[in-house]
Enzyme design. Structure first.
Site, short mmCIF file in Angstrom:
data_model
loop_
_atom_site.label_atom_id
_atom_site.label_comp_id
_atom_site.label_asym_id
_atom_site.label_seq_id
_atom_site.Cartn_x
_atom_site.Cartn_y
_atom_site.Cartn_z
N ASN A 95 40.73 10.50 46.45
CA ASN A 95 41.78 11.49 46.17
C ASN A 95 41.23 12.90 46.38
OD1 ASN A 95 44.05 9.79 44.87
ND2 ASN A 95 42.22 9.11 43.79
N LEU B 40 43.00 14.50 61.75
CA LEU B 40 43.43 14.49 60.35
C LEU B 40 44.86 14.00 60.18
CD1 LEU B 40 42.01 18.02 59.37
CD2 LEU B 40 40.81 15.84 59.39
N LYS C 53 44.83 2.21 58.28
CA LYS C 53 43.69 3.12 58.31
C LYS C 53 42.44 2.41 58.84
CE LYS C 53 44.00 6.89 57.05
NZ LYS C 53 44.48 8.09 57.78
N PRO D 260 42.11 61.34 22.31
CA PRO D 260 41.23 62.51 22.35
C PRO D 260 40.65 62.85 20.97
CG PRO D 260 43.19 62.93 23.67
CD PRO D 260 43.41 61.61 22.97
N GLY D 261 39.32 63.09 20.94
CA GLY D 261 38.65 63.50 19.72
C GLY D 261 38.38 62.39 18.73
N TYR E 222 49.12 0.31 54.24
CA TYR E 222 48.47 1.59 54.49
C TYR E 222 46.99 1.39 54.79
CZ TYR E 222 46.60 6.29 53.61
OH TYR E 222 45.95 7.49 53.72
#
Length: 390
Positions: free
Chosen positions: A145, A64, A118, A295-296, A114
């Site tokens: 990409n 890689l 490759k 509460p309640g 490039y």
């Protein structure tokens, strides 16, 4: 299995190493691979002796490593072709004919420094094997990409740069929003590479491919990212359908948030009865909220034509009552259905259309906390909510 990974701290390498380590530690299940993996990481600053030693008996190579942004153009050939040939020579010296995955690029088709470097690396890997072996052992991926977590911004990924800048309130520059982007997601890449490791690479002619590919215009991606930023205000969430691009881009965007943005406040609607706070609003899957009752206190006492809800009490104890609206054939009210609920036994109570309903906190001292899901987000212009005591 002994696995060599060059470029182990790069974007793809880091993600691949992390998932292989998950498999090795038994944290991730794999139908073929077990925990007997020996992973050799070759990094930019590793001594060459690490590579020499690994090539003696390694079973599989993920190559890689590469050069994307050199200072001098000549470094393309040195980094992408020269290092590849050095790796291949060490394998030959040890008569090691193990399979090799090569991370190449779609730019290998182009006539630029490039791309040429490759393509030279691809040719070197192919010629390393006999014609009979190439199809099985020369596993060459021309990646488009790649996007996902841990990708370096302001380097060679527009998606990484845009995610980073938008997440950190920095400006971005879009020269042409109509540029078509071909993208693959890092998790899909890693899944495919591990498939190659187990002889299940996805092939297309002389190359291997990542089968799930996303194609969008650059402007669409930018719009999605700015939309993600606004979701903290409008409480929406992205499309989280399996394999949806939006789901993957959102995960990527989140990975660039600074730590101080990991949390964000919500608007609490507070009165003497307690509070009601929306957490998520969606046009397709409704609204999710948290309700706190003092509460309640009794809340609700209303019914809906179409809206339906799910109540889940997670703390405290209470009573949920539902009664069908209208009269029975004898002119009497329909019976009241009662459900005692508490955080000690998590269960769902459905609020049925056409039934008036309430929720009562039975405690005299403790608040009751209820998670509530509604099939639609509240619209003040069409509330579909009608007062009627149970």
């Amino acid at each position: 299995m002994k696995i060599l990974i060059t470029g182990a701290t790069g974007f793809v390498g880091k993600n691949l190493v992390a998932q292989l380590n998950n498999i090795k530690a038994g944290k991730a299940k794999h139908p073929v691979l077990g925990t007997d993996l020996h992973i050799i990481e070759y990094k930019r600053d590793s001594d060459f002796s690490v590579l020499e030693e690994a090539c003696k008996d390694v079973d599989f190579v993920f190559h890689l490593a590469g050069v994307n942004r050199p200072i001098e153009q000549s470094e393309f050939m040195i980094g992408n072709f020269g290092f590849t040939t050095a790796l291949l020579e060490k394998l030959k010296e040890n008569n090691n004919n193990c399979p090799i995955v090569l991370a190449s690029s779609t730019q290998a088709e182009l006539d630029n420094p490039y791309g040429i470097s490759k393509k030279a690396g691809e040719d070197a890997v192919r010629s390393h094997f006999s014609p009979q072996e190439r199809g099985e052992k020369a596993l060459i991926y021309r990646f488009p990409n790649i996007f996902g977590k841990w990708c370096k911004p302001n380097y060679n990924s527009a998606v990484a740069t845009f995610c980073n800048n938008i997440a950190n309130d920095l400006p971005i520059s879009v020269n042409d929003p109509n540029v078509e982007m071909t993208l693959v997601y890092i998790d899909d890449v890693v899944e495919e590479l591990i498939g190659a490791l187990t002889n299940e690479a996805t092939r297309n002619g002389d190359f291997c491919i990542v089968p799930t590919v996303h194609q969008l215009k650059l402007g669409q991606i930018v719009d999605l990212l700015y939309g993600f930023k606004e979701q903290r205000e409008n409480l929406t969430v992205p499309n989280v359908t399996h394999n949806a691009f939006e789901k993957k881009l959102y995960a990527t965007y989140l990975s660039y948030l600074p730590a101080e943005k990991f949390s964000y406040p919500l608007k609490m609607n507070i009165d003497q009865r307690g509070s009601f706070t929306e957490i998520i609003r969606t046009p397709e899957r409704g609204q999710f909220s948290v309700n706190i009752s003092k509460p309640g206190i009794t809340k609700g006492q209303h019914w809906h034509h179409t809206k339906n809800e799910k109540f889940v009490v997670v703390s405290g104890k209470g009573l949920i009552q539902l009664r069908k609206v209208g009269k029975d054939e004898n002119g009497n009210d329909f019976p009241v259905n009662e459900f005692y609920v508490s955080g000690e036994k998590i269960e769902v109570v459905e609020m049925i259309p056409g039934y008036t309903h309430n929720i009562i906190n039975l405690s005299e001292t403790e608040d009751m906390v209820t998670f509530m899901w509604a099939n639609e987000s509240f619209d003040p212009n069409r509330p579909d909510t009608f007062f009627e005591e149970v």
